[in-house]
Scaffold this motif. Structure first.
Motif, PDB file in Angstrom:
ATOM      1  N   ASP A 140       0.871  -1.279  -0.086  1.00 31.14           N
ATOM      2  CA  ASP A 140       0.092  -0.119  -0.153  1.00 31.14           C
ATOM      3  C   ASP A 140       0.726   1.368  -0.034  1.00 31.14           C
ATOM      4  OD1 ASP A 140      -2.570  -1.366   0.202  1.00 31.14           O
ATOM      5  OD2 ASP A 140      -1.789  -1.992   2.393  1.00 31.14           O
ATOM      6  N   VAL A 141       1.989   1.346   0.837  1.00 23.51           N
ATOM      7  CA  VAL A 141       2.882   2.421   0.792  1.00 23.51           C
ATOM      8  C   VAL A 141       4.299   1.728   0.799  1.00 23.51           C
ATOM      9  CG1 VAL A 141       1.424   3.883   1.952  1.00 23.51           C
ATOM     10  CG2 VAL A 141       2.781   2.396   3.388  1.00 23.51           C
ATOM     11  N   ALA A 142       5.206   2.394   0.406  1.00 28.07           N
ATOM     12  CA  ALA A 142       6.718   2.313   0.441  1.00 28.07           C
ATOM     13  C   ALA A 142       7.457   3.066   1.119  1.00 28.07           C
ATOM     14  CB  ALA A 142       7.115   2.033  -0.968  1.00 28.07           C
ATOM     15  N   LEU A 143       8.507   2.577   1.762  1.00 26.04           N
ATOM     16  CA  LEU A 143       9.690   3.563   2.252  1.00 26.04           C
ATOM     17  C   LEU A 143      10.765   3.060   1.551  1.00 26.04           C
ATOM     18  CD1 LEU A 143      10.363   5.537   4.651  1.00 26.04           C
ATOM     19  CD2 LEU A 143      11.143   3.327   6.112  1.00 26.04           C
ATOM     20  N   THR A 144      11.342   4.150   0.772  1.00 21.69           N
ATOM     21  CA  THR A 144      12.247   3.861  -0.047  1.00 21.69           C
ATOM     22  C   THR A 144      13.142   5.041  -0.492  1.00 21.69           C
ATOM     23  OG1 THR A 144      12.738   2.654  -2.455  1.00 21.69           O
ATOM     24  CG2 THR A 144      10.654   4.251  -2.089  1.00 21.69           C
ATOM     25  N   PHE A 148      13.593   6.607  -8.942  1.00 20.97           N
ATOM     26  CA  PHE A 148      13.280   5.555  -9.772  1.00 20.97           C
ATOM     27  C   PHE A 148      12.096   6.167 -10.518  1.00 20.97           C
ATOM     28  CE2 PHE A 148      11.341   5.852  -5.193  1.00 20.97           C
ATOM     29  CZ  PHE A 148       9.943   6.101  -5.335  1.00 20.97           C
ATOM     30  N   ASP A 149      11.491   5.517 -11.227  1.00 18.01           N
ATOM     31  CA  ASP A 149      10.307   5.944 -12.283  1.00 18.01           C
ATOM     32  C   ASP A 149       9.083   6.102 -11.289  1.00 18.01           C
ATOM     33  OD1 ASP A 149       8.287   6.656 -14.021  1.00 18.01           O
ATOM     34  OD2 ASP A 149       8.340   4.359 -14.900  1.00 18.01           O
ATOM     35  N   ASP A 150       8.659   7.435 -11.234  1.00 15.89           N
ATOM     36  CA  ASP A 150       7.748   7.757 -10.276  1.00 15.89           C
ATOM     37  C   ASP A 150       6.222   8.035 -10.970  1.00 15.89           C
ATOM     38  OD1 ASP A 150       8.167  10.077 -11.523  1.00 15.89           O
ATOM     39  OD2 ASP A 150       8.616  11.473  -9.676  1.00 15.89           O
ATOM     40  N   ASN A 151       6.180   7.526 -12.184  1.00 17.61           N
ATOM     41  CA  ASN A 151       4.922   7.643 -12.906  1.00 17.61           C
ATOM     42  C   ASN A 151       3.904   6.886 -12.358  1.00 17.61           C
ATOM     43  OD1 ASN A 151       3.152   8.263 -15.123  1.00 17.61           O
ATOM     44  ND2 ASN A 151       3.617   6.286 -16.049  1.00 17.61           N
ATOM     45  N   GLY A 152       2.795   7.737 -11.829  1.00 16.77           N
ATOM     46  CA  GLY A 152       1.723   7.285 -11.190  1.00 16.77           C
ATOM     47  C   GLY A 152       1.931   7.042  -9.714  1.00 16.77           C
ATOM     48  N   ILE A 153       2.998   7.539  -9.155  1.00 21.57           N
ATOM     49  CA  ILE A 153       3.193   7.572  -7.780  1.00 21.57           C
ATOM     50  C   ILE A 153       3.517   8.996  -7.031  1.00 21.57           C
ATOM     51  CG2 ILE A 153       5.189   6.873  -6.265  1.00 21.57           C
ATOM     52  CD1 ILE A 153       5.692   4.494  -7.821  1.00 21.57           C
ATOM     53  N   SER A 154       2.817   8.893  -6.141  1.00 19.08           N
ATOM     54  CA  SER A 154       3.145  10.259  -5.257  1.00 19.08           C
ATOM     55  C   SER A 154       3.954   9.951  -3.980  1.00 19.08           C
ATOM     56  CB  SER A 154       1.536  10.386  -4.503  1.00 19.08           C
ATOM     57  OG  SER A 154       0.599  11.007  -5.600  1.00 19.08           O
ATOM     58  N   MET A 155       4.566  11.035  -3.713  1.00 20.30           N
ATOM     59  CA  MET A 155       5.709  10.669  -2.625  1.00 20.30           C
ATOM     60  C   MET A 155       5.928  11.948  -1.741  1.00 20.30           C
ATOM     61  SD  MET A 155       9.285  10.568  -4.596  1.00 20.30           S
ATOM     62  CE  MET A 155       8.680   9.379  -5.832  1.00 20.30           C
ATOM     63  N   ILE A 260       8.398   8.340   1.519  1.00 19.90           N
ATOM     64  CA  ILE A 260       7.430   7.465   1.480  1.00 19.90           C
ATOM     65  C   ILE A 260       6.603   7.750   0.325  1.00 19.90           C
ATOM     66  CG2 ILE A 260       5.872   9.386   2.747  1.00 19.90           C
ATOM     67  CD1 ILE A 260       5.600   5.672   3.681  1.00 19.90           C
ATOM     68  N   ALA A 261       6.190   6.702  -0.260  1.00 13.76           N
ATOM     69  CA  ALA A 261       5.492   6.645  -1.630  1.00 13.76           C
ATOM     70  C   ALA A 261       4.284   5.895  -1.651  1.00 13.76           C
ATOM     71  CB  ALA A 261       6.366   6.104  -2.763  1.00 13.76           C
ATOM     72  N   TRP A 262       3.488   6.231  -2.195  1.00  9.26           N
ATOM     73  CA  TRP A 262       1.953   5.410  -2.571  1.00  9.26           C
ATOM     74  C   TRP A 262       1.648   5.637  -4.108  1.00  9.26           C
ATOM     75  CZ3 TRP A 262       2.836   9.973  -0.360  1.00  9.26           C
ATOM     76  CH2 TRP A 262       1.890  10.867  -0.523  1.00  9.26           C
ATOM     77  N   LEU A 263       0.714   4.835  -4.572  1.00 10.54           N
ATOM     78  CA  LEU A 263       0.118   4.979  -5.861  1.00 10.54           C
ATOM     79  C   LEU A 263      -0.841   6.233  -5.668  1.00 10.54           C
ATOM     80  CD1 LEU A 263      -0.400   1.335  -6.865  1.00 10.54           C
ATOM     81  CD2 LEU A 263       1.402   2.794  -7.499  1.00 10.54           C
ATOM     82  N   LYS A 264      -0.863   7.116  -6.895  1.00  6.66           N
ATOM     83  CA  LYS A 264      -1.864   8.035  -6.932  1.00  6.66           C
ATOM     84  C   LYS A 264      -3.222   7.569  -7.087  1.00  6.66           C
ATOM     85  CE  LYS A 264       1.416  11.160  -9.465  1.00  6.66           C
ATOM     86  NZ  LYS A 264       1.638  12.068 -10.461  1.00  6.66           N
ATOM     87  N   THR A 265      -3.277   6.341  -7.518  1.00  7.33           N
ATOM     88  CA  THR A 265      -4.909   5.893  -7.599  1.00  7.33           C
ATOM     89  C   THR A 265      -5.295   5.308  -6.028  1.00  7.33           C
ATOM     90  OG1 THR A 265      -3.922   3.411  -8.458  1.00  7.33           O
ATOM     91  CG2 THR A 265      -4.693   5.039 -10.071  1.00  7.33           C
ATOM     92  N   ALA A 266      -4.549   5.491  -5.191  1.00  8.63           N
ATOM     93  CA  ALA A 266      -4.975   4.869  -3.750  1.00  8.63           C
ATOM     94  C   ALA A 266      -5.728   5.921  -3.040  1.00  8.63           C
ATOM     95  CB  ALA A 266      -3.644   4.190  -3.299  1.00  8.63           C
ATOM     96  N   HIS A 267      -6.516   5.812  -2.795  1.00  9.80           N
ATOM     97  CA  HIS A 267      -7.495   6.719  -2.029  1.00  9.80           C
ATOM     98  C   HIS A 267      -8.036   6.306  -0.583  1.00  9.80           C
ATOM     99  CE1 HIS A 267      -7.711   8.856  -5.887  1.00  9.80           C
ATOM    100  NE2 HIS A 267      -8.279   7.934  -6.564  1.00  9.80           N
ATOM    101  N   SER A 268      -7.181   5.599  -0.069  1.00  8.12           N
ATOM    102  CA  SER A 268      -7.453   4.988   1.137  1.00  8.12           C
ATOM    103  C   SER A 268      -7.210   5.935   2.359  1.00  8.12           C
ATOM    104  CB  SER A 268      -6.909   3.604   1.519  1.00  8.12           C
ATOM    105  OG  SER A 268      -6.524   3.367   2.873  1.00  8.12           O
ATOM    106  N   PRO A 269      -8.205   6.124   3.191  1.00  6.01           N
ATOM    107  CA  PRO A 269      -7.973   7.005   4.372  1.00  6.01           C
ATOM    108  C   PRO A 269      -6.641   6.602   5.327  1.00  6.01           C
ATOM    109  CG  PRO A 269     -10.159   6.611   4.228  1.00  6.01           C
ATOM    110  CD  PRO A 269      -9.540   5.661   3.338  1.00  6.01           C
ATOM    111  N   LEU A 270      -6.641   5.470   5.328  1.00  8.24           N
ATOM    112  CA  LEU A 270      -5.495   4.778   6.142  1.00  8.24           C
ATOM    113  C   LEU A 270      -4.161   5.052   5.567  1.00  8.24           C
ATOM    114  CD1 LEU A 270      -5.149   2.793   8.416  1.00  8.24           C
ATOM    115  CD2 LEU A 270      -5.263   0.948   7.049  1.00  8.24           C
TER     116      LEU A 270
END
Length: 290
Positions: A140-144, A148-155, A260-270
């Protein structure tokens, strides 16, 4: 039975090779091999015959594969139905190589205080997958670390760290205050896993590698290659080192960001909550000088 071990076994059984299974699971080979041995010890039987070309299922292993595959499919259905009914939540955190060490006690305490009933899982990826499982949909989230290719990723940037060249203490450059690209011409570099993000590979290496050399999948493998073979490698300037190694600053590279990174399509409050807590935790560490 530990379903995690069964998933590991199924991957090895399907790939017929520990290395390929480790790549599929985005983990390193040693913990995967230990997991298979643990499963064999639990049942008291040999499940896999190791050969130079890979692994072969024993009769017991073939039975285990059939039963484990069916059990895992049912377990996944059960998890989905129970989660939907009970409203329980799971957060899977991806970590890359050494970044798990940056998950400090304050971050854990803050998150557990706000979300005591969330089941947190950690997935550790190797140096071939800098998004730590995000692109593969494993976390769901990444600590990295970047880049890297951040297409589609928020951080969000948690910390910026300069990089340097890891050298043996007896290397002619070891006592320099800094090195330039010219100083590094002709050196042999560690080989990162094939298929890794080109931006990631270009940033963390600075020259040609030996095509016959094995791919380095962990930070420790890279450091050991420097110790034993005099191979050159780049690392964050604050990377803990074994005796006999030093890091010389390499100003040619911009700092690497711990993110800390996550997918832009992810809309989870968590996910949003975890990001906020991580930012607060690292901000507090920075303010306290840690």
């Amino acid at each position: 039975m530990d379903l995690r071990l069964l998933r590991y076994f199924v991957a090895v059984a399907e790939e017929r090779n520990i290395g390929r299974a480790a790549n599929r699971l985005h983990m390193t080979q040693p913990p995967l091999s230990r997991a298979i041995r643990e499963l064999e010890d639990e049942f008291g039987v040999i499940l896999l015959e190791r050969t130079p070309k890979g692994v072969v299922l024993t009769p017991a292993g073939a039975t285990m594969y059939d039963e484990a595959s069916a059990l895992l499919k049912r377990a996944d259905r059960i998890r989905d139905r129970v989660t939907a009914s009970a409203g329980s939540a799971t957060l899977t955190i991806g970590t890359l190589a050494d970044t798990a060490a940056h998950v400090d006690g304050r971050l854990v305490a803050l998150f557990r205080a706000r979300h005591p009933h969330v089941d947190v899982r950690v997935h550790e990826a190797d140096l071939g997958e800098p998004t730590a499982g995000l692109h593969a949909g494993l976390v769901d989230v990444a600590l990295t670390r970047t880049p890297f290719d951040d297409n589609g990723i928020s951080m969000r940037i948690l910390r910026s760290v300069p990089v340097g060249v890891v050298l043996r203490a007896d290397d002619p450059l070891a006592h320099r205050t800094a090195v330039s690209p010219v100083d590094l011409v002709g050196r042999r570099w560690v080989r990162l896993p094939s298929g890794a993000d080109p931006a990631w590979t270009a940033y963390w290496t600075c020259g040609a590698h030996d095509d016959a050399a094995p791919a380095m999948r962990t930070i420790q493998e890279c450091l050991q290659a420097v110790i034993w073979n005099g191979t050159s490698a780049l690392a964050p300037i604050d990377q803990p080192l074994p005796s006999g190694l030093v890091i010389v600053p390499f100003p040619d590279r911009p700092p690497s960001h711990l993110v800390i990174a996550w997918l832009k399509t992810a809309h989870s409050p968590l996910i949003r909550s975890f990001v906020q807590i991580a930012e607060r935790s690292y901000s507090s560490r920075h303010e306290s000088g840690v």
